[in-house]
Design an enzyme around this catalytic site. Structure first.
Site, PDB file in Angstrom:
ATOM      1  N   ASP A   1       0.877  -1.172   0.000  1.00 17.21           N
ATOM      2  CA  ASP A   1       0.000   0.000   0.000  1.00 17.21           C
ATOM      3  C   ASP A   1       0.916   1.224   0.000  1.00 17.21           C
ATOM      4  O   ASP A   1       1.260   1.757   1.052  1.00 17.21           O
ATOM      5  CB  ASP A   1      -0.894  -0.011   1.236  1.00 17.21           C
ATOM      6  CG  ASP A   1      -1.826   1.188   1.274  1.00 17.21           C
ATOM      7  OD1 ASP A   1      -2.222   1.678   0.193  1.00 17.21           O
ATOM      8  OD2 ASP A   1      -2.164   1.650   2.392  1.00 17.21           O
TER       9      ASP A   1
ATOM     10  N   GLU B   1      -1.963  -1.698  -4.698  1.00 18.75           N
ATOM     11  CA  GLU B   1      -3.177  -0.919  -4.911  1.00 18.75           C
ATOM     12  C   GLU B   1      -2.954   0.096  -6.028  1.00 18.75           C
ATOM     13  O   GLU B   1      -1.892   0.714  -6.114  1.00 18.75           O
ATOM     14  CB  GLU B   1      -3.568  -0.204  -3.612  1.00 18.75           C
ATOM     15  CG  GLU B   1      -4.949   0.417  -3.671  1.00 18.75           C
ATOM     16  CD  GLU B   1      -5.408   0.885  -2.312  1.00 18.75           C
ATOM     17  OE1 GLU B   1      -6.305   0.257  -1.743  1.00 18.75           O
ATOM     18  OE2 GLU B   1      -4.846   1.885  -1.827  1.00 18.75           O
TER      19      GLU B   1
ATOM     20  N   ASP C   1      -1.867   1.259   7.780  1.00 22.36           N
ATOM     21  CA  ASP C   1      -1.190   1.034   6.494  1.00 22.36           C
ATOM     22  C   ASP C   1      -0.824  -0.434   6.309  1.00 22.36           C
ATOM     23  O   ASP C   1      -0.904  -0.969   5.205  1.00 22.36           O
ATOM     24  CB  ASP C   1       0.050   1.926   6.386  1.00 22.36           C
ATOM     25  CG  ASP C   1      -0.320   3.401   6.323  1.00 22.36           C
ATOM     26  OD1 ASP C   1      -0.954   3.792   5.330  1.00 22.36           O
ATOM     27  OD2 ASP C   1      -0.004   4.129   7.272  1.00 22.36           O
TER      28      ASP C   1
END
Length: 166
Positions: free
Chosen positions: A8, A67, A139
């Protein structure tokens, strides 16, 4: 079983999550955050690249899930996020693992059942799905959610192939 590294990316904090997936099961391996601080952007990007390269060397993932960039209102933020993502991808690809990309809504849908889930819901479901106890950074939870999303997609693809072979 395949080892999946979920990333991420962020310009200051990049979450990572490592899981082993196969035969309809997913097992937690590791997770955490790469914190590169508030320095010059070039130095932060180098830090992201270096740390992701170290993760790949340490965990030897067979597949990497990242992502996709989400552009909301601030184009400058999207550009910085895209640069961080690029640095992470360069660090991730050096060992030859295949990279898969998922939209934020697809990740949330896969883990929580709704593409509009809040961060807290994602954290809760990641902990439940991986039987994790204690605190999990947002996160790191997002990175594990990306890895879980990929594991679900690859398991679904395997089931479809098996059904078609019959």
């Amino acid at each position: 079983m395949v080892r999946i590294l979920g990333l991420d990316p962020g310009s200051r904090v990049t979450g990572y999550g490592v899981v082993d997936a196969g035969q309809g099961r997913v097992r937690y391996v590791a997770s955490g955050c790469i914190r590169v601080g508030d320095g010059a952007m070039a130095a932060r990007l180098l830090g992201i690249h270096r740390h992701v390269t170290e993760l790949v060397d340490a965990y030897s993932p067979g597949e990497i899930a990242v992502e996709r960039v989400f552009v909301h209102k601030n184009p400058d933020s999207a550009l910085k996020l895209g640069q961080a993502r690029g640095a992470a991808l360069c660090g991730a690809c050096h060992a030859g693992a295949q990279v898969f990309e998922y939209a934020p809504r697809a990740v949330k849908q896969s883990v929580t059942g709704t593409g509009a889930a809040a961060k807290g819901q994602v954290q809760h479901m990641v902990k439940a799905l991986l039987s994790l106890q204690g605190r999990l950074a947002a996160d790191a939870a997002d990175a594990l959610a990306i890895a879980l999303c990929h594991a679900h997609h690859r398991n679904g693809a395997a089931l479809r192939r098996a059904g078609a072979a019959r």
